[in-house]
Design an enzyme around this catalytic site. Structure first.
Site, PDB file in Angstrom:
ATOM      1  N   GLU A  29       0.810  -1.244   0.000  1.00  0.00           N
ATOM      2  CA  GLU A  29       0.000   0.000   0.000  1.00  0.00           C
ATOM      3  C   GLU A  29       0.835   1.281   0.000  1.00  0.00           C
ATOM      4  O   GLU A  29       0.361   2.335   0.438  1.00  0.00           O
ATOM      5  CB  GLU A  29      -1.011   0.010   1.175  1.00  0.00           C
ATOM      6  CG  GLU A  29      -1.955  -1.175   1.170  1.00  0.00           C
ATOM      7  CD  GLU A  29      -2.994  -1.168   2.308  1.00  0.00           C
ATOM      8  OE1 GLU A  29      -3.327  -0.101   2.839  1.00  0.00           O
ATOM      9  OE2 GLU A  29      -3.469  -2.274   2.652  1.00  0.00           O
TER      10      GLU A  29
ATOM     11  N   HIS B 231      -0.635  -1.244  17.254  1.00  0.00           N
ATOM     12  CA  HIS B 231      -0.748   0.163  17.630  1.00  0.00           C
ATOM     13  C   HIS B 231       0.243   0.538  18.716  1.00  0.00           C
ATOM     14  O   HIS B 231       0.272   1.665  19.175  1.00  0.00           O
ATOM     15  CB  HIS B 231      -2.184   0.482  18.042  1.00  0.00           C
ATOM     16  CG  HIS B 231      -3.136   0.306  16.900  1.00  0.00           C
ATOM     17  ND1 HIS B 231      -3.897  -0.826  16.736  1.00  0.00           N
ATOM     18  CD2 HIS B 231      -3.378   1.088  15.822  1.00  0.00           C
ATOM     19  CE1 HIS B 231      -4.597  -0.710  15.616  1.00  0.00           C
ATOM     20  NE2 HIS B 231      -4.301   0.428  15.044  1.00  0.00           N
TER      21      HIS B 231
ATOM     22  N   CYS C  25      -3.789  -5.382  12.635  1.00  0.00           N
ATOM     23  CA  CYS C  25      -4.160  -4.333  11.679  1.00  0.00           C
ATOM     24  C   CYS C  25      -2.953  -4.102  10.775  1.00  0.00           C
ATOM     25  O   CYS C  25      -1.939  -4.805  10.888  1.00  0.00           O
ATOM     26  CB  CYS C  25      -4.555  -3.072  12.462  1.00  0.00           C
ATOM     27  SG  CYS C  25      -5.292  -1.774  11.444  1.00  0.00           S
TER      28      CYS C  25
END
Ligand SMILES: Nc1nc2c(c(=O)[nH]1)N[C@@H](CNc1ccc(C(=O)N[C@@H](CCC(=O)N[C@@H](CCC(=O)N[C@@H](CCC(=O)O)C(=O)O)C(=O)O)C(=O)O)cc1)CN2
Ligand SMILES: [Zn+2]
Length: 764
Positions: free
Chosen positions: A482, A692, A724
């Site tokens: 990405e 995170h 994630c």
């Protein structure tokens, strides 16, 4: 006189000054004093902007270095024991981000917003007390600048209702008396410092309340009223509904209600409010459209007639935290679109114009009203909003368009045969580190300093390198990384018709992380493929299966500023059709696996349970519309993070993705019990690495999580992946963590082999 008021102002700064300073502090580039001074400058600038706009009730203590719930946790002395060795800002940031020694506290979404708060943790040893005087210091700081503010506090009942009990037998509300004592002490100090009003936010009043919560509200405000400054109790994000009587009867001096989400509640509130002051939330704090002042004035007039001007305040619907700072910085928008918008600074002007008109008549603010009416009329009449082809295509959708060709049991066989994956297959969620180098290259490309070919070559290089690293680590299903995307929603917005986007429309998402939500203003369609080139390029770099990567329709909707002239469901269906085309094109390009992220699926859930079925119906349909044009052998993944999923499991099952990867590591796999109890039929990748936090988990901790998962879900349906995407992490930690992840999967596989061998032995 009708009073103009504000409930909270964005704290990131018009140029994201707070983000830059906080990240510099984390990197050790600046010290605590420099960080504090950036904070003080931001507060001063925000107060000045509100004075300048003519706001009479200006908030203080709406500033935070990370999150206002975390601030409240620190203020109440509820610092979990694992952080007790740390002091001041370091303890504060450690709670949010974790350290090598102490995992971070959980983070989750603030009601139905894309803002994330740090979840308070309570144990049987938690003792609440007033541990900090920051609200008083902020009040005094503003006063020194000649500004009388109304301090904002997160209400004790909302804070407790959002907290998580970590030891058996502790319920958050059992700590209510301690919380009340701390707030009483705080209110007394604020009064002593000169505060005449405080704003206490109790947004749980728009939720379905338990009897205990309702009782807690009664007890709290009976105890706090009259003990210090006057209290404005703020509710927002929806209607008070069946809590209306309760809210109106609490012994406080003022009540704020959200009349943007729930204009219909005004009559009921006026009837029940008694002699309180009423703050009318008339300017939308959750969207960027220019306010429709004329109907808002009608509501204000109704309140003034009933209560008298002196008991009415005009305000935004909620804190302006959820909208970008200032339209003045949008120099590249075309004039027509610019005229449709109002950011935080412009919304203050709308509030003061409304307050003036409500007090002295429309003529006293005629220019503002005429301009607003004209802008609203122009937007409604704009030819750019409507696309008949999109409307016709949507009308032609049939139930067959919402179904895969075969049931999961058939599809998974075709997929297993095609992919040939081991047990406990490993994959990642899509993004790899978005380094400063990548962001600089993108900025250079945008400015024209790096040409298309140069930017493309740069990204190809990064993508190839990322694929090499995944191969080297031994991952099974690869992603392209990405690198070409600025953000998983904004990237698609930039490629879809019906959207426009801003240059500087930043909104805080969590901590120092911000997003720039695109604006959906018209019918949505896909002029050309959006991701196929990159997916094809990536697939050609490896022999392993490559996963195509898309953002789902609900998430694109939820993380954009959405047009308010048609139902959200309608807009979402249009996006779903655009994504459906992309899915079909990725399949045609040969991608064997396609992931459609629905990270915001849970966030879109209405706050009131009664409204859930309607939302879940259309949200599930939109995912199915987007994901079903493929053959059985094409594996559809979805991904969700950052939420409590327990109560929507049947809907998640109804989405019928072949594989779901889901955030679980901060909550110790407890989520999987729900997957088990509902006999979730498809494959699951419970996150085993909390991405995170900068902390790198070792393989033993991942194995422990996987073993816990395997107790609940049959091993042949489990995947191994992070919580994630990895865009916020750095390469050194990512390389170590994916090595541990692959090692953990291998250990689990050998356990499967040993068990199989044992079965053979027993059978033989
Ligand atoms: N929309 C959205 N919502 C979401 C998520 C999400 O990914 N997207 N994830 C969850 C929340 N998590 C998040 C995780 C990361 C970031 C994030 O990394 N945000 C970046 C901004 C991302 C971005 O748009 N980047 C742009 C612009 C970056 C930038 O600052 N550029 C500089 C120039 C480059 C430089 O010199 O650094 C500039 O314009 O000034 C890009 O990469 O192109 C940040 O705060 O820094 C945000 C939310 C839930 N909600
Ligand atoms: Zn995610």
């Amino acid at each position: 006189m009708v009073t103009s008021a504000n409930l909270g102002y964005p704290r990131i700064g018009a140029k994201r000054e707070l983000k830059k300073a906080v990240e510099a502090y984390w990197k050790g580039e600046i010290g605590a004093a420099a960080l504090e001074s950036v904070g003080a400058d931001l507060r001063a600038a925000n107060w000045a902007a509100q004075v300048d706009a003519g706001i009479q009730r200006i908030p203080s203590n709406d500033f935070s270095f990370y999150d206002q719930i975390l601030d409240t946790t620190a203020m109440l002395g509820a610092v979990p024991e694992r952080f007790s060795g740390l002091q001041g800002l370091d303890a504060y940031f450690a709670m949010a981000r974790g350290t090598d020694a102490a995992p971070a506290m959980e983070m989750t979404k603030w009601f139905d917003t894309n803002y994330h708060y740090i979840v308070p943790e309570l144990t049987d040893r938690t003792r609440l007390r007033l541990a900090s005087d920051i609200p008083v210091r902020r009040f005094t700081e503003a006063r020194a600048q000649g500004i009388q503010t109304r301090p904002v506090l997160v209400g004790p009942v909302t804070w407790l209702a959002l907290a998580k009990a970590k030891t058996e037998g502790v319920t958050p509300l059992s700590l209510l008396d301690q919380a009340i004592a701390a707030y009483a002490e705080l209110l007394a100090s604020l009064a002593a410092a000169g505060a005449d009003w405080v704003q206490i936010d109790e947004p749980i009043l728009v939720r379905d309340l338990s009897g205990d919560e309702a009782e807690a509200l009664r007890r709290t405000y009976a105890a706090l009223s009259g003990k210090g400054p006057k209290i404005l109790l703020a509710t927002y994000f929806g209607a008070l509904g069946d809590n209306l009587e309760l809210a109106c009867q609490l012994p406080v001096d003022g009540l704020h209600v959200d009349l943007v989400r729930a204009p219909g509640q005004l009559g009921g509130v006026l009837a029940a409010i008694g002699d309180k002051t009423l703050s009318l939330g008339l300017i939308d704090g959750r969207n960027i459209w220019r306010g429709d002042l004329t109907p808002a004035l009608a509501l204000a007039d109704q309140a003034v007639r009933a209560l008298g001007a002196d008991r009415v305040e005009i305000a935004p619907s909620c804190s302006l935290l959820h909208v970008p700072v200032d339209l003045a910085h949008e120099t590249e928008l075309d004039a027509e679109q610019r005229g449709w918008l109002a950011f935080a600074r412009q919304k203050l002007d709308e509030v003061t114009a409304l307050a003036r008109a409500a007090g002295d008549g429309r003529a006293s603010a005629a220019a503002a009203f005429d301009a607003a009416d004209a802008a609203i009329a122009r937007r409604g009449a704009s030819a750019r909003i409507h696309d008949p082809a999109v409307k016709a295509r949507l009308a032609a959708v049939t139930p067959a368009d919402l179904r895969r060709q075969s049931p999961f049991a058939t599809r998974i066989k075709a997929q297993k045969a095609r992919l040939g994956l081991p047990a406990y297959p490993t994959t990642t969620i899509g993004s790899f580190p978005q380094t400063a180098e990548i962001r600089k290259a993108r900025a250079a490309h945008r400015k024209g300093d790096l040409n298309d070919a140069g930017y493309r070559a740069f990204l190809e290089d990064k993508t190839r390198d990322c694929i090499r690293r995944q191969e080297k680590a031994g991952l099974d299903v690869l992603v392209h990384g990405e690198f070409e995307r600025n953000d998983m929603v904004e990237y698609f917005g930039e490629r879809l018709a019906g959207f426009f986007f801003t240059r500087n429309g930043w909104v805080q998402s969590y901590g120092s992380r911000c997003v720039k939500p695109p604006v959906i203003f018209g019918d949505v369609s896909r002029p050309a493929p959006m991701t196929v080139d990159w997916a094809r390029f990536a697939a050609a770099q490896t022999d392993r299966p490559m996963k195509g990567m898309l953002t789902g329709p609900v998430t694109i909707l939820q993380w954009s500023f959405v047009r308010n002239d048609q139902p959200r469901a309608q807009t979402c269906r249009q996006i779903a059709l655009a994504i459906r085309d992309e899915v079909a094109d990725l399949e045609a390009a040969g991608l064997p696996v396609i992931q459609i992220d629905e990270a915001a699926f849970r966030e879109g859930l209405p706050i009131r349970k009664a409204e859930w079925p309607e939302y879940l119906d259309w949200a599930v349909d939109c995912f199915r519309l987007a994901s079903t044009p493929v053959a059985d052998g094409t594996q559809i993944h979805t991904h969700m993070c950052y939420s409590e999923f327990n109560d929507i499991m049947p809907a998640i099952a109804a989405m019928d993705a072949d594989v779901i990867s889901i955030e679980t590591s901060r909550s110790d796999m407890e989520l999987l019990e729900v997957f088990r109890d509902l006999a979730y039929p498809n494959e699951i990748g419970p996150g085993v690495w909390d991405i995170h936090s900068p902390r790198v988990p070792d393989d033993a901790s991942m194995v422990a999580l996987l073993k816990a998962a395997a107790e609940l879900i049959p091993a042949e349906r489990l995947w191994v992946n992070p919580d994630c995407g990895l865009k916020t992490r750095g390469w050194p930690e990512v390389e170590r963590a994916i090595a541990h992840l692959v090692a953990a999967a291998k250990q689990m596989r050998s356990a499967v082999r040993d068990a199989a061998a044992e079965d053979c032995w027993i059978a033989g």
